[in-house]
Design an enzyme around this catalytic site. Sequence first.
Site, PDB file in Angstrom:
ATOM      1  N   ARG A 147     128.897   6.119 -37.215  1.00  0.00           N
ATOM      2  CA  ARG A 147     127.594   6.934 -37.216  1.00  0.00           C
ATOM      3  C   ARG A 147     127.953   8.367 -37.237  1.00  0.00           C
ATOM      4  O   ARG A 147     126.710   9.001 -37.252  1.00  0.00           O
ATOM      5  CB  ARG A 147     126.566   6.566 -36.026  1.00  0.00           C
ATOM      6  N   ARG A 161     111.588  -3.548 -28.594  1.00  0.00           N
ATOM      7  CA  ARG A 161     112.816  -2.886 -28.066  1.00  0.00           C
ATOM      8  C   ARG A 161     112.682  -1.743 -27.328  1.00  0.00           C
ATOM      9  O   ARG A 161     111.833  -0.827 -27.978  1.00  0.00           O
ATOM     10  CB  ARG A 161     113.749  -2.786 -29.278  1.00  0.00           C
TER      11      ARG A 161
END
Length: 213
Positions: free
Chosen positions: A89, A156
């Site tokens: 990332r 979430r």
Amino acid sequence: MRKYLIIGVQGSGKGTQSALLAKGYELVHINVGDIFRWHVQQHTKLGALVRRTMAAGELIGDDHVEKVVRDRLDQHDWNYGFIIDGFPRNRRQAEFFLESYDIDGVIHLNLPDEEVRRRVLARRLCPGCGMDYNLIYDRPAEEGVCDVCGHELVRRADDTEEALAERLRIYHEKTNPILDLLRRKEYVFTVDASRSVDAVQAAIREKLGLPAR
Ligand code: AMP
């Protein structure tokens, strides 16, 4: 042996597409976010730090990420190869990976931010059995309730407007530039992720030159 990375913004379908590819070609699917969520659920020492960082939509420190990835690959259960989802990332993670492992391709799922917002804010999860839903194209039969186990559905913790905005910002600032690094090595296959699940999967297989299965 086939070794792939899959990169894409949240909601681009990385998890779904990796799972299909893994099933089709007997690859081990390594989802770095899931490994971190496991630490939170199991209340490990790392879990407490991860819970706070994740809820804010921020990235976990590179040292932890590298250890998690290395430990997972050290299990050597990937006889036919692997697909790693949610990693690298940022530049440091990409450099760490390329120094230690070789890869056959990087799948880049491309999706505009507006579509990301629409998809991610519609995601729901069953905390009882882990089943995923999406209020746009995969609704439960009864609103807010899991079809499988009857538990109430939740979001979430990092699928809020604020956390999503932060994750998008980080993606554009840190993750997008590593595609250039990987592109220079001619690893990157970009796929339009706004199409149906099946169409995206077919495009991935075609670009990677995989035999039909
Ligand atoms: P994901 O399910 O891939 O969206 O990951 C959920 C969260 O886990 C992210 O928002 C980060 O906090 C953390 N995470 C997952 N993968 C990485 C990574 N490669 N580097 C840093 N943090 C990560």
